[in-house]
Design a protein around this motif. Structure first.
Motif, short mmCIF file in Angstrom:
data_model
loop_
_atom_site.label_atom_id
_atom_site.label_comp_id
_atom_site.label_asym_id
_atom_site.label_seq_id
_atom_site.Cartn_x
_atom_site.Cartn_y
_atom_site.Cartn_z
N ALA A 181 0.84 -1.10 -0.12
CA ALA A 181 0.10 0.17 0.06
C ALA A 181 0.85 1.27 0.05
CB ALA A 181 -0.96 0.19 1.31
N PRO A 182 0.44 2.36 -0.50
CA PRO A 182 1.16 3.48 -0.48
C PRO A 182 1.48 4.04 0.93
CG PRO A 182 -0.56 3.86 -2.10
CD PRO A 182 -0.59 2.60 -1.53
N ASN A 183 2.63 4.47 0.98
CA ASN A 183 3.02 4.93 2.40
C ASN A 183 2.99 6.48 2.65
OD1 ASN A 183 4.26 5.30 4.89
ND2 ASN A 183 6.22 4.17 4.61
N PRO A 184 1.98 7.00 3.41
CA PRO A 184 1.74 8.52 3.50
C PRO A 184 2.64 8.93 4.65
CG PRO A 184 -0.12 7.31 4.40
CD PRO A 184 0.89 6.23 3.89
N CYS A 185 3.44 7.99 5.30
CA CYS A 185 4.32 8.52 6.41
C CYS A 185 5.72 7.91 6.23
CB CYS A 185 3.56 7.73 7.80
SG CYS A 185 1.92 8.48 8.15
N LYS A 186 6.12 8.07 5.18
CA LYS A 186 7.36 7.64 4.64
C LYS A 186 8.48 8.10 5.77
CE LYS A 186 10.86 8.00 0.99
NZ LYS A 186 10.94 8.71 -0.45
N LYS A 187 9.30 7.22 6.49
CA LYS A 187 10.21 7.48 7.20
C LYS A 187 11.64 7.33 6.76
CE LYS A 187 7.67 5.97 11.54
NZ LYS A 187 6.25 5.87 10.80
N ARG A 188 12.59 8.08 7.43
CA ARG A 188 14.20 7.94 7.03
C ARG A 188 14.63 7.12 8.15
NH1 ARG A 188 18.56 8.72 3.98
NH2 ARG A 188 20.08 9.88 4.88
N VAL A 189 14.83 5.77 7.62
CA VAL A 189 15.53 4.59 8.68
C VAL A 189 16.75 4.03 8.30
CG1 VAL A 189 14.72 2.16 9.13
CG2 VAL A 189 13.01 3.79 8.45
N ARG A 218 15.44 -4.35 3.43
CA ARG A 218 14.67 -4.59 2.15
C ARG A 218 13.27 -4.60 2.68
NH1 ARG A 218 17.10 -8.28 -2.39
NH2 ARG A 218 19.14 -7.56 -2.27
N LEU A 219 12.84 -4.97 3.86
CA LEU A 219 11.57 -4.79 4.30
C LEU A 219 11.15 -3.41 4.38
CD1 LEU A 219 8.91 -6.37 5.70
CD2 LEU A 219 10.31 -6.06 7.87
N MET A 220 11.96 -2.63 4.82
CA MET A 220 11.56 -1.12 5.19
C MET A 220 11.22 -0.48 3.87
SD MET A 220 11.15 -0.54 8.16
CE MET A 220 11.17 -1.68 9.70
N GLU A 221 12.39 -0.80 2.81
CA GLU A 221 12.15 -0.21 1.54
C GLU A 221 10.97 -0.58 0.69
OE1 GLU A 221 16.93 0.34 0.29
OE2 GLU A 221 15.92 -1.83 0.02
N TYR A 222 10.59 -2.00 1.01
CA TYR A 222 9.19 -2.41 0.35
C TYR A 222 8.16 -1.63 1.09
CZ TYR A 222 5.23 -5.48 -0.44
OH TYR A 222 3.96 -6.07 -0.67
N LEU A 223 8.22 -1.24 2.35
CA LEU A 223 7.10 -0.51 2.79
C LEU A 223 7.09 1.03 2.50
CD1 LEU A 223 7.23 -2.20 6.39
CD2 LEU A 223 5.26 -2.28 4.47
N GLY A 224 7.94 1.38 1.69
CA GLY A 224 8.10 2.58 1.15
C GLY A 224 9.12 3.84 1.96
N ASN A 225 9.80 3.24 2.62
CA ASN A 225 10.68 4.05 3.55
C ASN A 225 12.08 4.42 2.89
OD1 ASN A 225 9.14 4.21 6.11
ND2 ASN A 225 9.34 2.04 6.17
N ASP A 226 12.52 5.58 3.43
CA ASP A 226 13.90 5.89 2.94
C ASP A 226 15.03 5.38 3.85
OD1 ASP A 226 16.14 7.30 1.78
OD2 ASP A 226 15.70 9.12 2.99
N VAL A 227 15.55 4.30 3.26
CA VAL A 227 16.64 3.34 4.17
C VAL A 227 18.16 3.73 3.78
CG1 VAL A 227 17.37 0.97 4.72
CG2 VAL A 227 14.74 1.50 4.16
N LEU A 228 18.79 3.96 4.85
CA LEU A 228 20.12 4.16 4.74
C LEU A 228 20.84 2.99 5.43
CD1 LEU A 228 22.65 5.83 4.17
CD2 LEU A 228 22.20 7.16 6.13
N ARG A 229 21.70 1.98 4.91
CA ARG A 229 22.31 1.20 5.34
C ARG A 229 23.69 1.61 5.67
NH1 ARG A 229 19.43 -0.72 1.13
NH2 ARG A 229 18.47 -2.96 1.32
N LEU A 230 24.16 1.51 6.95
CA LEU A 230 25.55 2.05 7.45
C LEU A 230 26.16 0.93 8.08
CD1 LEU A 230 24.53 5.45 9.08
CD2 LEU A 230 25.64 4.90 6.67
#
Length: 666
Positions: A181-189, A218-230
């Motif tokens: 589903a579209p993510n209206p509350c995109k997070k910086r993860v 990948r799960l967080m990206e699937y949900l439409g979040n902005d993911v930074l792997r460090l």
């Protein structure tokens, strides 16, 4: 798109806002009933959230994503409870799938606990069934997902799904894939994962952090979040003093060389430096002096440091490429050096640091600076007695950088469970220092158990050494190749296809064996078990996927033909095995929801295994291609081919989240 809930939502929001203003006014008057107003405001905010979710769900009806059936049912039951018993405080409504089809597909058991709360307070309510009756009466009408509701036992509400709804959702999954589903509350993860040490080879101890971290990213990206792997690598500190000191001894001309480290085996070189450091006091003294020069950014020492880091970085990169780890950004401890200096000054200026003489130490050792969490539990060592920094210092600087510079909404640390106490102390101190506000930024420590050998002890080589990750992957490829040859697959495929299958099976088995276990538990690493083609293994799932993808091909039906059929034709699927398979693949969104809420991946593995098992049952009972024994004519069941491809789409999306590469031929 206007909604039947929109006007009501706006009215309730306005009422909540008015109450908020009243609360502010009341706080200025000692005798105002502030607590009562706050309770009323919370109740209204709760109703606002319910209506918002209803409005969003209605707005999204035309978007071709997978619907979370359990979430929809929770929403509908929450609305029904709110209408049947207005004025309740926030009351959780749970909906769970049933194990027995005679009790429906889902069950809502809100009535018994609600009765316990309302008993004696609401006239005419004598038992939980009456509560359930009231809820069913107020349940939203004309809901296409539901065929019927039934009340059973002491007020359990059984939900039977509408077969037509299942068919249409399956059609959507076939035509559009397993879209979220579209993510209206995109997070910086931010996902902090892997974290090897420079100058040391990656070993089995890094396997779980790397695999689990990638799966969660990948799960967080699937949900439409902005993911930074460090990748918080250990690239600063005493070990570099040792290495640079030995480098100066053995290769005095390294500064004028060809810009490559004059060491062929960095791991052996490190062991030699460590041995000298432990046994030779003069070498140890010179090593510490090298650390000081390095942290003072002396160009000569920086060059040596860069040469060492480059060699390690290349080796790490090879491992990450093999495991299909994407977009992992290296942020070593060196990155935070200046930030550590800054944070020490800030903590000191706030009066948060205390002088502490190390136990058993004399005055010559110097005073270290520590910081206590609010509960006075184990303190952090912020500055060592020699003036150097520690892991505590770098982790405090790390949180500050991620909150303030990266603007993180959610930080996930993926490390072994043994580090939990350390991280909880870091979080408490970060909150005390005003660096982290838990109401604005979520932080989670994703701990995991250790990898055991088949002897149930910590996984090591026969000689007792830690297993190198590269060696483990090589062994996996060899074992997978042997297994495929046993089945004669090398005779059926080209060498290129065989190599691809061998690699896919090896890496998929290693990942899946890890991820299919609850991460908090230890697990036994066994190539024999993970390479079995029966049971909950990657091999079984990969074979199921390749089998599904071969069905339409064998029927001579192209994907384009099937898509045209799916767009234009009425789909009829009514066999119990067809319905069971559809209901299972449509649990994908609620499984995603559970994984994200609990930061675990084994529920995804369990679902994929169930899909593979129920597909096998379906395929054995429902022929996709039938040949008439009398006429010899072949009948192709296009509806079932569509179900096959929808199933494959869900499996593939699950594989992608788990970083498993399926094959069309195995």
């Amino acid at each position: 798109m206007e909604s039947k809930y929109l006007e009501k939502l706006q009215n309730v929001e306005a009422e909540a806002n008015t109450l908020e203003k009243l609360i502010e006014d009341a706080q200025e008057k000692v005798n105002e009933p502030v607590a009562k107003l706050k309770n009323e405001q919370e109740r209204l905010k709760y109703r606002v959230n319910i209506l918002k979710r209803a409005y969003e769900e209605e707005v999204r009806k035309d978007i071709k994503h997978m619907k979370n059936i359990a979430q929809m049912l929770r929403l509908y039951f929450t609305i029904a409870v709110d209408k049947a018993f207005p004025g309740l405080e926030d009351f959780p409504v749970a909906v769970a799938p049933t194990n027995n089809p005679k009790f429906g597909d889902y069950q809502c058991n809100v009535a018994p606990p609600l009765f316990a709360m309302l008993k004696g307070k609401v006239a005419g309510i004598a038992n939980p069934r009456q509560i359930a009756d009231a809820i069913v009466r107020e349940f939203p009408k004309s809901i296409d997902v539901i065929e019927k509701l039934e009340i059973a036992g002491p007020g359990f509400i059984n939900v039977f799904l509408n077969p037509e709804y299942l068919i249409e959702e399956t059609r959507t999954v076939f035509l559009h894939g397993a879209l979220p589903a579209p993510n209206p509350c995109k997070k910086r993860v931010i996902v902090d994962m892997s974290s090897p040490n420079v100058a040391k080879e990656m070993h089995v101890g890094h396997l779980r952090s790397t695999i689990i971290g990638e799966g969660l990213a990948r799960l967080m990206e699937y949900l439409g979040n902005d993911v930074l792997r460090l990748n918080h690598v250990g690239d600063w500190g005493t070990q570099f003093g040792m290495l640079i000191c030995l480098l100066q001894e053995k290769f005095s001309n390294y500064l004028t060389g060809n810009k490559q480290l004059p060491v062929s085996d960095l791991q052996t070189f490190y062991k030699e430096a460590k041995k000298r450091f432990d046994e030779d006091e003069d070498f140890k003294k010179r090593s510490y002096a090298c650390v000081v020069e390095l942290q003072s950014l002396n160009p000569e020492y920086l060059k040596a440091w860069n040469l060492i880091c480059d060699v390690s970085r290349k080796e790490f990169t090879k491992i990450y490429e093999r495991l299909d780890i994407k977009n992992l950004i290296e942020r070593g401890e060196s990155f935070y050096q200046k930030r550590m200096e800054t944070i020490v000054k800030e903590l000191d200026a706030k009066g948060l640091l205390e002088d502490d003489l190390p136990e058993g130490g004399g005055a010559l050792q110097g005073i270290r600076k520590i910081m206590h969490p609010p509960d006075k539990s184990l303190p952090l060592i912020i500055v060592k007695s020699d003036g150097g920094f520690t892991y505590d210092t770098s982790d405090m600087a790390t949180i500050k950088q991620r909150v303030e510079e990266e603007r993180a909404d959610w930080i996930i640390y993926v490390t072994d469970a043994g580090q939990a106490t350390h991280f909880y102390s870091i979080y408490k101190c970060a909150k005390r220092a005003g660096i982290w506000d838990p109401t604005k930024v979520r932080i989670d420590h994703v701990g995991f158990g250790v990898v055991l050998g088949e002897d149930k002890k910590k996984f090591k080589t026969r000689s007792g050494e830690t297993v190198k990750l590269a060696d483990l992957l090589d062994e996996g490829i060899k074992r997978a190749g042997d297994k495929l040859k046993e089945k004669g697959r090398d005779k059926e495929m080209t060498q290129e296809e065989f190599n691809a299958a061998m690699t896919s099976v090896a890496y998929s088995c290693i990942k899946y064996s890890d991820l299919s276990h609850n991460r908090v538990h230890e697990y036994v690493f066994s190539f024999d078990k993970m390479l079995e083609d029966k049971g909950n293994t990657a091999v079984y799932l990969l074979y199921a996927y390749t089998r599904i993808k071969s069905i339409a091909r064998k029927a001579g039906v192209s994907l384009e033909q099937l898509q045209e059929y799916g767009n234009k034709s009425k789909i009829t699927l009514a066999h119990p095995k067809e319905l069971k398979l559809m209901k299972t693949i449509l649990k994908f969104p609620e499984t995603i929801e559970k994984c994200a809420a609990e930061l675990v991946l084994h529920p995804m593995c369990e679902l994929l295994y169930d899909i593979a098992v129920y597909f096998s049952e379906f395929y054995d009972s429902c022929y996709c291609i039938e040949k008439d024994s009398k006429t010899g004519e072949t009948k192709i069941h296009m509806d079932r081919l569509l179900l096959c491809e929808a199933t494959a789409n869900v499996l593939k999306q699950g594989f992608d989240i788990l970083a498993i590469r399926p094959l069309h031929r195995m």
